[in-house]
Design an enzyme around this catalytic site. Structure first.
Site, PDB file in Angstrom:
ATOM      1  N   LYS A 202      -6.697   6.612 -19.668  1.00 28.92           N
ATOM      2  CA  LYS A 202      -7.209   7.239 -20.975  1.00 28.92           C
ATOM      3  C   LYS A 202      -5.881   7.110 -21.795  1.00 28.92           C
ATOM      4  O   LYS A 202      -5.235   6.138 -22.131  1.00 28.92           O
ATOM      5  CB  LYS A 202      -7.647   8.564 -20.842  1.00 28.92           C
ATOM      6  CG  LYS A 202      -8.779   8.597 -19.785  1.00 28.92           C
ATOM      7  CD  LYS A 202     -10.109   7.900 -20.105  1.00 28.92           C
ATOM      8  CE  LYS A 202     -11.082   7.560 -18.859  1.00 28.92           C
ATOM      9  NZ  LYS A 202     -11.610   8.767 -18.516  1.00 28.92           N
TER      10      LYS A 202
ATOM     11  N   ASP B 116      -7.058  18.928 -14.698  1.00 29.25           N
ATOM     12  CA  ASP B 116      -7.487  17.777 -15.504  1.00 29.25           C
ATOM     13  C   ASP B 116      -7.414  17.811 -16.804  1.00 29.25           C
ATOM     14  O   ASP B 116      -8.106  18.460 -17.341  1.00 29.25           O
ATOM     15  CB  ASP B 116      -8.888  17.481 -14.911  1.00 29.25           C
ATOM     16  CG  ASP B 116      -9.135  16.053 -15.616  1.00 29.25           C
ATOM     17  OD1 ASP B 116      -8.469  15.533 -16.465  1.00 29.25           O
ATOM     18  OD2 ASP B 116     -10.438  15.475 -15.094  1.00 29.25           O
TER      19      ASP B 116
ATOM     20  N   TYR C  46     -15.869  16.446 -15.860  1.00 31.56           N
ATOM     21  CA  TYR C  46     -16.094  15.209 -15.797  1.00 31.56           C
ATOM     22  C   TYR C  46     -17.158  14.826 -14.629  1.00 31.56           C
ATOM     23  O   TYR C  46     -16.984  15.030 -13.762  1.00 31.56           O
ATOM     24  CB  TYR C  46     -14.779  14.261 -15.539  1.00 31.56           C
ATOM     25  CG  TYR C  46     -14.745  12.816 -15.598  1.00 31.56           C
ATOM     26  CD1 TYR C  46     -14.862  12.221 -16.772  1.00 31.56           C
ATOM     27  CD2 TYR C  46     -14.813  12.127 -14.356  1.00 31.56           C
ATOM     28  CE1 TYR C  46     -15.114  10.840 -16.889  1.00 31.56           C
ATOM     29  CE2 TYR C  46     -14.906  10.904 -14.350  1.00 31.56           C
ATOM     30  CZ  TYR C  46     -15.162  10.209 -15.664  1.00 31.56           C
ATOM     31  OH  TYR C  46     -15.036   8.679 -15.651  1.00 31.56           O
TER      32      TYR C  46
ATOM     33  N   ARG D 245       0.700  -1.272  -0.093  1.00 30.97           N
ATOM     34  CA  ARG D 245      -0.171  -0.010   0.051  1.00 30.97           C
ATOM     35  C   ARG D 245       0.688   1.237   0.107  1.00 30.97           C
ATOM     36  O   ARG D 245       0.318   2.287  -0.324  1.00 30.97           O
ATOM     37  CB  ARG D 245      -0.933  -0.030   1.168  1.00 30.97           C
ATOM     38  CG  ARG D 245      -2.360  -0.672   0.924  1.00 30.97           C
ATOM     39  CD  ARG D 245      -3.439  -0.317   2.028  1.00 30.97           C
ATOM     40  NE  ARG D 245      -3.284  -0.827   3.208  1.00 30.97           N
ATOM     41  CZ  ARG D 245      -2.695  -0.510   4.310  1.00 30.97           C
ATOM     42  NH1 ARG D 245      -2.344   0.667   4.271  1.00 30.97           N
ATOM     43  NH2 ARG D 245      -2.794  -1.279   5.135  1.00 30.97           N
TER      44      ARG D 245
HETATM   45  C1  LIG Z   1     -11.781   9.200 -16.863  1.00 32.83           C
HETATM   46  C2  LIG Z   1     -11.813  10.596 -16.395  1.00 32.83           C
HETATM   47  C3  LIG Z   1     -11.763  10.806 -14.920  1.00 32.83           C
HETATM   48  C4  LIG Z   1     -11.744   9.668 -14.097  1.00 32.83           C
HETATM   49  O1  LIG Z   1     -10.645   8.927 -14.036  1.00 32.83           O
HETATM   50  P1  LIG Z   1     -10.736   6.885 -13.988  1.00 32.83           P
HETATM   51  O2  LIG Z   1      -9.677   6.493 -14.195  1.00 32.83           O
HETATM   52  O3  LIG Z   1     -11.909   6.717 -14.945  1.00 32.83           O
HETATM   53  O4  LIG Z   1     -11.184   7.016 -12.714  1.00 32.83           O
HETATM   54  C5  LIG Z   1     -11.568  12.019 -14.604  1.00 32.83           C
HETATM   55  N1  LIG Z   1     -11.336  13.049 -15.305  1.00 32.83           N
HETATM   56  C6  LIG Z   1     -11.401  13.049 -16.785  1.00 32.83           C
HETATM   57  C7  LIG Z   1     -11.390  14.225 -17.729  1.00 32.83           C
HETATM   58  C8  LIG Z   1     -11.980  11.570 -17.237  1.00 32.83           C
HETATM   59  O5  LIG Z   1     -11.758  11.577 -18.802  1.00 32.83           O
END
Ligand SMILES: *Cc1c(COP(=O)(O)O)cnc(C)c1O
Length: 386
Positions: free
Chosen positions: A205, A180, A107, A55
């Site tokens: 992603k 983000d 998001y 962890r």
């Molecule tokens: C997918 C996504 C998230 C969340 O990420 P996960 O890996 O699905 O938990 C946050 N912000 C954006 C812009 C995303 O596309």
């Protein structure tokens, strides 16, 4: 210039070679997966640095973190089991009642989480229209706002926010800026260099790029007490990335530059083809010269514009759903950033209560042949319009 020996290879080279990885013992050019959950102590009953239990982090995870840190120009990077667990750790690290400023449309998972914390009285939330710096500045309270959240380009409308300008506003108010930029990975946008204090990416992603891992990354120029606290939350919540997933991520990142460049070219070709199309009301994509965010995006995304775009279909909500289900090359699926193209009716996926146009289709463009993708959308649009 250099004599060739002191020349530092470009980031494209460093990424393709996983930071020129060579295993000491064997010479292997690919790291092994180290799956251990625990580490033996030595004869003095001391832990051998730097690990003692999974962890707290592990070797394979740390290798992936080093690559992301290099991509981001970061002093420190932490990987989490998902993007959401990374975002949650940031929210959780705030003092009770902290003031947070975030976009009205962002998001949906992060928005849901911010609203849930607000409902429990754990934070106070103010919102602004994504991309609108005047509203953003008006929402920030000097001396009071703890965190300014910027998503750029934002989901699912791909409005662009100037990170450098937002950073000035945050700094003047004594707030921390988190960005983000999941839609434009650090091969395009190095948010820390534009002034972000924390750069977040859902590594699920584009960073991984193959739709087979969930992971989230937080990067900072220099770890401070705030970042230590976030690391502590990761340890206590057990949201560290697992070794096999870290290994897949390392493999995925080797082709980051190639994948994202190709996918961005495809997206631009698709956006240009469908701009002004008879069955469409709008194409939302910062790469179009007509887009209000075009100029800032051009500066912020290194001349590429990413592989995310949205279409507002003419007709009814059902017409939009029909377009998504009539596609034969695009997968009708959520998520983004993989080498395969996805299409989704965003309202169906984000659920009731989320501010999204009911005829909006979100497209994540992959690395396939652009003409195949264009042809697929053409046939789906004309079939749905009948
Ligand atoms: C997918 C996504 C998230 C969340 O990420 P996960 O890996 O699905 O938990 C946050 N912000 C954006 C812009 C995303 O596309």
């Amino acid at each position: 210039m250099t004599d060739g020996r002191n020349r530092k290879p470009a980031i494209q080279t460093r990424t393709a070679q996983a930071l020129h990885f060579v295993e000491d013992e064997t010479g292997a050019v690919i790291p092994a997966i180290q799956p251990t959950a625990t580490y033996a102590r030595d004869h003095n009953y001391s832990t051998r640095k730097p690990y003692w239990y999974r962890r707290d982090g592990s070797q394979t995870t740390q290798q992936a973190e080093s690559i992301i840190a290099e991509l981001e120009g970061a002093g420190d990077t932490l990987l989490f089991s998902s993007g959401m667990s990374a975002c949650t750790a940031v929210i959780e690290s705030l003092a009770a009642g902290a003031h947070v400023v975030a976009p009205e449309v962002m998001y949906h998972g992060v928005r849901q989480q911010l609203l849930a914390y607000e409902e429990r009285g754990l934070l106070a939330l103010s919102t602004y229209t994504a991309g609108n710096l005047d509203e953003l500045a008006a929402a920030v309270r000097p001396g009071e706002t703890a965190l300014l959240w910027v998503e750029t380009p934002n989901n699912p409308n791909w409005e662009v926010t100037d990170i450098a300008a937002a950073s000035k506003i945050a700094r003047a108010a004594g707030a921390r800026l988190i960005t983000d930029c999941t839609a434009t990975p650090p091969s395009m946008t190095r948010a820390l260099e534009h002034g972000a204090d924390i750069s977040f990416h859902s590594a699920t992603k584009f960073l991984n790029g193959h739709s087979d891992v969930t992971a989230g990354a937080l990067s900072v120029r220099q770890a401070d007490a705030g970042f230590e606290k976030i690391a502590e939350i990761r340890k206590l919540q057990g949201t560290v990335l697992q070794s096999f997933d870290a290994w897949l991520l390392i493999r995925g990142m080797r082709t980051l530059f190639l994948r994202v460049e190709r996918a961005s070219q495809n997206a631009l070709a698709i956006a240009r083809h469908f701009e002004g199309h008879e069955h469409l009301e709008a194409v939302l994509y910062p790469g179009l010269a007509s887009d209000p965010g075009h100029e800032v995006a051009n500066r912020q995304t290194d001349g590429q514009f990413g592989a995310m775009l949205s279409l507002i279909v003419k007709g009814s909500e059902q017409t939009a759903i029909d377009v998504a289900r009539f596609c034969e090359v695009f997968y009708p699926a959520t998520s983004l950033g993989g080498v395969e193209s996805l299409i989704e009716h965003r309202k169906t996926v984000s659920g009731e209560g989320f501010p999204v146009h009911e005829r909006l289709l979100r497209l994540s463009i992959g690395i396939e042949d652009a003409d195949d993708l264009i042809h697929d959308l053409e046939q789906a649009l004309s079939r749905a319009a009948r």
